[in-house]
Scaffold this motif. Sequence first.
Motif, PDB file in Angstrom:
ATOM      1  N   ALA A 661       1.257  -0.453   2.593  1.00  0.00           N
ATOM      2  CA  ALA A 661       0.842  -1.153   1.372  1.00  0.00           C
ATOM      3  C   ALA A 661       1.519  -2.516   1.273  1.00  0.00           C
ATOM      4  CB  ALA A 661       1.171  -0.298   0.151  1.00  0.00           C
ATOM      5  N   LEU A 662       2.799  -2.565   1.661  1.00  0.00           N
ATOM      6  CA  LEU A 662       3.545  -3.819   1.576  1.00  0.00           C
ATOM      7  C   LEU A 662       3.045  -4.844   2.588  1.00  0.00           C
ATOM      8  CD1 LEU A 662       6.008  -5.377   0.409  1.00  0.00           C
ATOM      9  CD2 LEU A 662       7.381  -4.311   2.220  1.00  0.00           C
ATOM     10  N   LYS A 663       2.780  -4.406   3.830  1.00  0.00           N
ATOM     11  CA  LYS A 663       2.430  -5.338   4.905  1.00  0.00           C
ATOM     12  C   LYS A 663       0.938  -5.678   4.929  1.00  0.00           C
ATOM     13  CE  LYS A 663       6.644  -5.263   6.541  1.00  0.00           C
ATOM     14  NZ  LYS A 663       7.032  -4.331   7.594  1.00  0.00           N
ATOM     15  N   PHE A 664       0.088  -4.729   4.540  1.00  0.00           N
ATOM     16  CA  PHE A 664      -1.358  -4.957   4.652  1.00  0.00           C
ATOM     17  C   PHE A 664      -2.079  -4.979   3.298  1.00  0.00           C
ATOM     18  CE2 PHE A 664      -0.192  -3.037   8.753  1.00  0.00           C
ATOM     19  CZ  PHE A 664      -0.711  -3.981   9.627  1.00  0.00           C
ATOM     20  N   GLY A 665      -1.405  -4.514   2.246  1.00  0.00           N
ATOM     21  CA  GLY A 665      -2.041  -4.468   0.942  1.00  0.00           C
ATOM     22  C   GLY A 665      -1.803  -5.742   0.153  1.00  0.00           C
TER      23      GLY A 665
END
Length: 874
Positions: A661-665
């Motif tokens: 979620a942090l890297k791709f969201g």
Amino acid sequence: MATAPQVSPGYSRTITQMDSPSRNPDKSPLASAPPTISPGAPRFPPPNVQRDQIPSPSIKNPTMLSPANGVKTGSPISHLSTPPGPPVFTSPVRPAAVPFRTSPATPQPVAFSSGSSLPTSSPPRFSNGSVELQQQLPNAIEESVPDGESLCVLFSAHKVLKHKQQANIPSLGFGVLVSPGRETSPGPQVIQRDPHRCHNCGAYSNLYSNIIIGSGQWQCVICRNLNGSEGEYKASSKEELRNFPELSSPLVDFIQTGNKRPSFVPVTDSRTSALVVLVIDECLDEPHLQHLQSSLHSFVDSVPPTTRIGIILYGRTVSVYDFSEESIASADVIPGGTSPTQETLKALIYKTGIYLSPMHASKEVAHLIFSSLRPYKLNVPEASRDRCLGSAVEVALTIIQGPSADISRGLVKRPVGNSRIIVCAGGPNTYGPGSVPHSYTHPNYPHKEKTALKWMERLGREAHQHNTVVDILCAGTCPVRVPVLQPLAKASGGVLVLHDDFGETFGVNLQRASARAAGSHGLLEIRCSDDILVTQVVGPGEEAHIDTHETFTNDISLCIQMLSVEETQCFSISMENKHDIKSDYVFFQFAIQYSNVYQADIARVITIRLPTVDSVSAYLQSVQDEVAAVQTAKRTLLRAKSYSDAIDMRTTIDERVKDIALKFGSQVPKSKLYRFPKEISLLPELLFHLRWGPLLGSIVGHEDERSVLRNLFLDASFDLSLRMVAPRCLMHREGGTFEELPAYDLAMQSDTAVVLDHGTDVFIWLGAELAADEGRSAAALAACRTLAEELTELRFPAPRILAFKEGSSQARYFVSRLIPAHNDPPYEQEARFPQLRTLTTEQRTKLKSSFVHFDDPSFCEWIQSLKVVPPEPI
């Protein structure tokens, strides 16, 4: 890259049992695949091969009914008991969230016999993307072969990110599932000549190779070296190149036209000589023995007449049954306290007794032997009875090998092809070589166990060297000490399976184990474009060190020695970018060399091309959630060697979801929360099932069961692996149809029946209101049993099928595998389980009041606890 079609957890679909849903062109599955290699931590600095080691409903693409998923396609294996009368399926089982596949589950090996030509079949059809082949090839080929497609290979994404920093984020990762023995439909192109290989790196010519038609030279897609073809690819026009299967199909089988192996014989003889030796525990109490005898009699009736069979019993001694006696059960008895001496074994194999006999000549004798078995008479606890399992397997290997060729001078026919030893065990190996003390409290138990582990692994390796697979089928309530027996099965290429008893499921697995077609001398070679690095391999094999530099100047392929070659296996291969990729495509080639059951040498070559992209969104759109989930699960389970490890891995799953979620969201405005990327909305739900299900959760009570499940999963095919991670839920409807729904506890509606397929277990739940109506419940139960058996007809191991009513003690097995959503807000419930909208207010009130409170979080509660906003259902 291929993932089965996926169905949104929020939508129900109707599936017709023999129809295949249409595929989504953007998210279509590539193919199914296989598992890891090295016991323990990564073995290579770059490539890490680990030895722990495989269609299902895809949420992004619908799949087809597949035997590997249990769908009936004409299996020769008969059921031990007749199921309830089948219902009439008038309409399709609504499109399931899990796509079905239709290729046969049991490999149908290519038969080879000298002097006969092998037919070729048209290349398989694919459904993903468009392909641009080398300029020299005809446009017709370019239009028919999509990038990244093969029925034996499934990539976690259909595109590759160009930038190393983005591509190598470990929480999502990139990789492929390879199923070397998977049968394809239509079958692969068959080529009865030697392949053209790159002189520099050893790669095979393929449909992406650039061809200079004037000279016949071809350029390797892996190292870009220019190679000659001895004029074979020299053509007057591009159209002529279509006549070469390897230049028109991503998957081809090269069959060796000559076989110099001393044991090679014509196909009919070779197939006939395959054999099965049953090694049976004789220390059973009467109830267990009665079930075992029933299963053994059914086994004998199901075995093909040409199969050669041997029967060995073990307790404190080893009894080898002689088929030369037609009217009585006669056996030669050998002490089991130590490994049999060479003199003892010579005396056995040179006697006049017949210890291996074709079933057509020995069926009556086999029935007589099984009827003569008697229950254990001494007053000794089950776990303390002397069982010399190790000695019995040693004797079985000896009678399979028979007299050496130079001594026999051809007078004794040696077994040819692959053999299988099936151990039917009811307790631990407590006597003789490879044994452990009866009690865990023995002062020297740790040392004895360590010694037994090494001995069992050595015996398994010896069996593998003689092309013999050892399967261990355990049953009963007595602990069998799985850690001691597992090395024997694994090192030989076999499996260890636990059963509740020696009844029907055991009998089905006994039949399916004997019927499995296994190739031998398997070697998997992995070659990739120079931009890609293989970091880990998980599956049923070991790193192979093969020096090919005398043949190929710069062969840097990763080689895996496969313990056996079967359709039920899968290798999970993790990859990374070595650096930023500048080219528009990257290439992957998988070459599987093995001998099939007819002793024909086969080289299966699969070549895949994937486009590279700069856009993270385009990459995420190409991610195959189900393949990515299975790959993640295999990497995670590899590290979960004990219960405490499993608890640690649950935290790892939490961190993985947060990191994705942090890297791709995207960050929610005016909040510290991150929204999970909508392109891979199915992935977190699959990981929820992994975290709370039997593989990592607390559902399975005994460590032996957890160990067996883990080992099965690490080697299992994609289809079975996916079902073991996330169950498939089918609700019975009037008229013989089944509606596929998300696996939520909201499916537990009292007026319905539900089938839950969780890979190694299938549960049939009857609601209380339905159960009260005897006529309706009988019809629903019959329909559910029929569907359960059809879905798992060719699955190995065969799952146990349990049926129970709402509120019964066994219903907890069913409830614990569903996502608890009954406490979620109504809008969340309807979004993720749309079928609720069809219920009346009264029905919804009744459903809500039927749930018992417990503390397990729902999917939404879990993902929100990670400070992540759950993705919207598709």
